[in-house]
Design an enzyme around this catalytic site. Structure first.
Site, PDB file in Angstrom:
ATOM      1  N   SER A  43      38.559  37.651  39.839  1.00  0.00           N
ATOM      2  CA  SER A  43      37.183  37.628  39.336  1.00  0.00           C
ATOM      3  C   SER A  43      36.126  37.965  40.381  1.00  0.00           C
ATOM      4  O   SER A  43      35.050  38.421  40.026  1.00  0.00           O
ATOM      5  CB  SER A  43      36.866  36.272  38.704  1.00  0.00           C
ATOM      6  OG  SER A  43      36.734  35.274  39.683  1.00  0.00           O
ATOM      7  N   LYS A  91      31.908  31.751  42.009  1.00  0.00           N
ATOM      8  CA  LYS A  91      31.150  32.839  41.385  1.00  0.00           C
ATOM      9  C   LYS A  91      29.906  33.151  42.211  1.00  0.00           C
ATOM     10  O   LYS A  91      29.536  32.417  43.112  1.00  0.00           O
ATOM     11  CB  LYS A  91      30.704  32.445  39.963  1.00  0.00           C
ATOM     12  CG  LYS A  91      31.818  32.027  39.035  1.00  0.00           C
ATOM     13  CD  LYS A  91      32.749  33.160  38.698  1.00  0.00           C
ATOM     14  CE  LYS A  91      33.935  32.660  37.874  1.00  0.00           C
ATOM     15  NZ  LYS A  91      35.039  33.571  37.877  1.00  0.00           N
TER      16      LYS A  91
END
EC number: 3.4.21.-
Length: 175
Positions: A43, A91
């Site tokens: 990711s 993230k």
């Protein structure tokens, strides 16, 4: 024989004293100041784990920097997953409270980030479980800032707070 028993008794006593001082100090440091974590998955590629499934970067997580919820757009942060509280996710912060962000696959095309929340996304769009899946995330789930890549040695570097130009908020309160 008695002399060796006295030495052993002193050794055990000194070890116990050191143990009962060192362990709480280490736990406090790892919980409140900084720790390391292995980053798994695709990711955050290409910033983290550029080699794909063959590699896992190890990053330094700074808890101290996150204690007052001070985040900026572009920061890479560790968060408690809003879908699984036993899991931590890593993230990039895309938008802060008050910003309006153009989403990528969220149910709403544009989202205004509510007070006390941030919008986070993985760098590898389409391979990331992020705010496009679960919406703005509460600052209360902020765990730490990722500040450096520590492993592998050839990738040792400071992580920069860079926001991709195509992911700039549509509108922010600073405008």
């Amino acid at each position: 024989m008695a002399q060796s028993q006295g030495w052993m008794k002193r050794y055990v006593k000194a070890f116990c004293k050191g143990f009962f001082v060192a362990v709480p100090m280490a736990v406090t440091f790892l919980d409140r100041v900084a720790c390391v974590a292995r980053v798994e998955g695709a990711s955050m590629q290409p910033c983290l784990n550029p080699g794909g499934s063959q590699s896992s970067d190890v990053v330094l997580l700074n808890h101290w920097k996150a204690r007052n919820f001070e985040v900026q757009r572009g920061d890479i942060v560790s968060l408690v997953s809003p879908k699984n509280p036993e899991q931590k996710i890593i993230k990039r912060v895309i938008a802060l409270e008050g910003d309006i962000v153009k989403t990528m696959g969220h149910k709403n095309r544009y989202v205004r980030v509510p007070r006390g929340h941030i919008w986070v996304e993985g760098d590898h769009h389409g391979h990331s479980f992020d705010s496009n899946s679960f919406g703005p995330i509460s600052l209360g789930l902020l765990h730490a800032h990722a500040t450096h890549i520590l492993w592998p040695p050839e990738r040792w570097q400071k992580l920069e707070s860079v926001l991709p130009p195509e992911r700039l908020p549509v509108w922010n309160e600073e405008d």
